[in-house]
Structures are given as C-alpha cells and as structure tokens.
Design an enzyme around this catalytic site. Structure first.
Site, PDB file in Angstrom:
ATOM      1  N   HIS A 182       2.658 -11.603  14.200  1.00  0.00           N
ATOM      2  CA  HIS A 182       3.741 -12.156  15.015  1.00  0.00           C
ATOM      3  C   HIS A 182       3.506 -13.630  15.344  1.00  0.00           C
ATOM      4  O   HIS A 182       4.423 -14.317  15.824  1.00  0.00           O
ATOM      5  CB  HIS A 182       3.868 -11.332  16.295  1.00  0.00           C
ATOM      6  CG  HIS A 182       5.228 -11.395  16.939  1.00  0.00           C
ATOM      7  ND1 HIS A 182       6.299 -12.033  16.357  1.00  0.00           N
ATOM      8  CD2 HIS A 182       5.693 -10.890  18.122  1.00  0.00           C
ATOM      9  CE1 HIS A 182       7.348 -11.933  17.140  1.00  0.00           C
ATOM     10  NE2 HIS A 182       7.008 -11.246  18.226  1.00  0.00           N
TER      11      HIS A 182
ATOM     12  N   THR B 159       0.852  -1.192   0.000  1.00  0.00           N
ATOM     13  CA  THR B 159       0.000   0.000   0.000  1.00  0.00           C
ATOM     14  C   THR B 159       0.885   1.237   0.000  1.00  0.00           C
ATOM     15  O   THR B 159       1.924   1.260   0.667  1.00  0.00           O
ATOM     16  CB  THR B 159      -0.955   0.009   1.217  1.00  0.00           C
ATOM     17  OG1 THR B 159      -1.786   1.168   1.153  1.00  0.00           O
ATOM     18  CG2 THR B 159      -0.206  -0.003   2.532  1.00  0.00           C
TER      19      THR B 159
END
Length: 418
Positions: A389, A337
């Site tokens: 994560h 993006t």
C-alpha cells in the site's frame, strides 16, 4: 596441490551449507569432476575440482555452513596414495592444544590443563571453521553454547561467545540444553530446518514487517476461458510440437496487460524512490520438496502463449530436478502463485522480495451465480492481489484485479491485447 574454494554464485549469496560430499579423502578426482554439493538459500550448486589428483583432505563436513571464498578441501596433484585420511586427525589435535598454554601460561601447572582442554575440545562436535576461530580467539569449544539443537558448534556460535561477556554468556545458554531432554521422541519428531526453509521463513517475515501489505479479492467466471481452451487445445498442441495449452499462459497474458494499464503494480521501492519497471518479467511460484521457489519468465510481453507455456514448463522441471541457476530466480517484477493446484479455495499470498504485488490463483469450483436475472452454475475462481500500500493505492489494486477478471472472462479481448 589445489584448493577447493566455495565459489561466488551471486552477489546476494554470501554462504552456503555443505549438502553432500560425492568424494571422500583418498579418492581419485578428475579435472572438472563434481565433488561436493553446496546448498544455498536459492539453489543447489555443484562444485568441481579444477585439478586432477587425489582428494587429500576435507575441511568442512556435511551440514557445515561455509562462506564464499572459504577453502573446503585440498586436492593433491598426481595419483599418489590414499594416506591423507589419517594425516588430518593429529593436526587439529596439535593445533587445538596450541592456544591453551598461551591462555593458561600464568598458572602453575600448564601441562595438565592442556590435556584437559584438548580432550574436552575433542568431545565437542564442531565445524572446522568453528574450531579455527576458537583457536584464534583462545576459546575452549566446550564452553561455547551452540544454537544447533543437535549440539554442533558453528562459527556463529564461537563469534557470539567471543563478543559477549564471559561469565554471563554461559548461563543463559543453559536453557536450551535443559529443554532438549523434555522432548518426548515417541510423540515429537524434531527436524532441522534446511537452509532454504530458513531463508524462506526469514524473507517472508521481512516482507510482512517491512511493507504495508493489503489484499484485495475478486472472482472470475472461467466459463469462456475453459471453453476456448477445450476447443483449441488439440490444435494448439499439434501446432506447437506437443506444448499443452494451460491456464497459466492466459493469466500471464492478462497480468501483463493489466500491468501496462497500472504501472505502479509493476514497481518497487528503492530507498526514497519508486522504480517503475518497463519490463514484464513474471515470477511463477513452483512448489518443490525443498520449499517454494519462484523462477522468472522473461519478457512475457514479447512471448506468445506457446512460448510462455514452454518457459513455465521448463523452469518447473528444472526446479523439481534441482537444476535451477541463480539467473533463473533473479529480476522478476511481479509474481503469480497458484494455490489452486493443491485445492486452495482462497488465500492471501505474501509478496515476493522487493516486488510491489503478487497475484494468487485458486481452485476452480462450480458455484451458483446470478447471470442476468437467472441463477446459473458456473466454474468460478477466486483471485487475490496482495500489494504494498506504500506504492499502490486501493483504486489501482482494485482496477488491476478487475482488468485481469475482464480479460479472462473475455479471452478474445485477451488475444487482441497480446
């Protein structure tokens, strides 16, 4: 006679909103002619008539939510007359009144009750699907509390009313009605969220709540990329029939090289499994008037710079023209993006769907930096990698972003990698 049915557009799409009727009752319709636009959370779809004739009846109004497979209009074969318009009006009135005697049968004077409920129901703004469900459940639409701030009763409102306890359900719903007059229209503009904006909001919130998202940052000295682009852009454009050499192809190629080196960044969690994708379908976020969409450039590892630029340009145009297909939006393994086109200096992008990571590009800004023992003014860009994560450790996320940085600061190496 043919029914106009909401088609199955994709496995993940179960409903849509009637955006616009191109035809009205009594209009002549050709076979294959576009008669209604359906807005879904991903794309706008044009629904056509499978039969030539006259549009006899519209069963769902603009703004109504309709399920896949629902009948939303009737087309009558032939050229016959434009008398269908008055026909639907009495039909709902009779049907609306029909359940009332069944509910009120034990009472002594059913006739006045029928008239009272019918007029009450007619005053309520409701979708055809909501009216139908209310008739089936014997619910007076006037007693249903709509979620819609404009007061339109939808099928979800009727369903919720039917499953909740009758007495308590009506009382909590009084609050929204009381709040509406409190809005000072001279100071506040109330705008209903589009289906796409609602879906964007829901999905971004889901990502935030269902992933362990972290963001790591770095900065890229864009001097060499800009110099190479400046030297080669005219030659590139001439060789590739007008295709312009932009920064997105450089970033896409750098991302693909980094994904090959750090495969968990190109993965996703499915149940209790990690699926490592062996393909490189990169989503490129595109801003439109209706919100952000992320069309996917397929097989970026097999495309050259010109093919990537062509694909991105074509998809961006389709997005702005509302011509994207479901297939254009499905199956991406990673997303880029670029907030820099709007002047963003730094941000923390939110991951797209089930993907494990997203790269955020930002505006190029000249800043003083240390080059050896000297301070020089260089065109610098901050980049951000947001990642899950649960799949990606800090070492891999930092290593991935460092690889992207190194390749873009040495674009000749990037050409060798691709």
């Amino acid at each position: 006679m043919a029914e106009i049915i909401v088609p199955e557009l994709a496995e993940s799409i179960t409903e849509g909103t009637i955006a616009q009727w191109v035809k009205k009752p009594g209009d002549k319709v050709e076979k294959g002619e576009f008669i209604v636009e359906l807005e879904t959370d991903k794309v706008n779809a044009e629904i056509i008539s499978e039969e030539a004739g006259i549009l006899k009846e519209i069963l769902a109004e603009e703004g109504d939510t309709v399920l896949v497979g629902a009948v939303i209009a009737i087309v009558e074969a032939g050229d016959a007359a434009a008398t269908p318009t008055p026909t639907p009006t009495p039909t709902p009135a009779v049907e609306e009144a029909a359940p009332a005697p069944a509910v009120e049968a034990p009472k002594a004077a059913p006739a006045p009750v029928v008239v009272e409920e019918s007029s009450s129901t007619e005053r309520v703004i409701a979708s055809p699907a909501a009216r139908k469900l209310a008739r089936e459940k014997g619910i007076d639409l006037a007693s249903v509390s709509p979620v819609d701030p404009q007061g339109r009763v939808r099928v979800q409102d009727v369903a919720a009313h039917g499953t909740a306890p009758a007495a308590p359900a009506a009382k909590p719903a009084e609050a929204p009605k009381a709040a509406t007059p409190a809005v000072d229209e001279s100071r506040v503009t109330v705008e209903k969220m589009s289906r796409r904006r609602q879906t964007i909001a829901t999905r971004l919130l889901d990502v935030k709540q269902s992933t362990a998202m972290l963001t790591t940052f770095n900065e890229i000295d864009m001097t060499n990329v800009m110099a190479l682009r400046s030297r080669k852009k005219d030659q590139f454009q001439e060789k590739h029939d007008g295709t312009r050499l932009g920064f997105m192809s450089f970033f896409t190629k750098a991302v693909v090289a980094a994904l090959k080196k750090y495969p968990y960044v190109n993965a996703q969690i499915v149940g209790n499994e990690i699926h490592l994708n062996n393909f490189y379908d990169v989503g490129v976020a595109v801003s439109t008037d209706d919100g952000l969409v992320v069309p996917v450039v397929r097989d970026c590892d097999r495309k050259n710079f010109a093919e990537i630029e062509d694909a991105i340009g074509g998809l961006a145009k389709k997005a702005r023209d509302k011509k994207l297909q479901i297939a254009d939006l499905q199956g991406g393994s990673f997303t880029i993006t670029n907030g820099g086109v709007f002047g963003s200096l730094m941000s923390t992008p939110i991951m797209n769907g089930t993907q494990a990571a997203i790269l955020g590009m930002h505006t190029i800004q000249k800043r003083p930096i240390a080059v050896g023992d000297e301070v020089q003014i260089r065109p610098m860009m901050y980049v951000a990698l947001s990642y899950d994560h649960r799949i990606i450790d800090g070492k891999d996320s930092v290593g991935f972003l460092k690889t992207v940085k190194e390749l873009l600061e040495n674009p000749e190496d990037l050409l060798l990698e691709s």
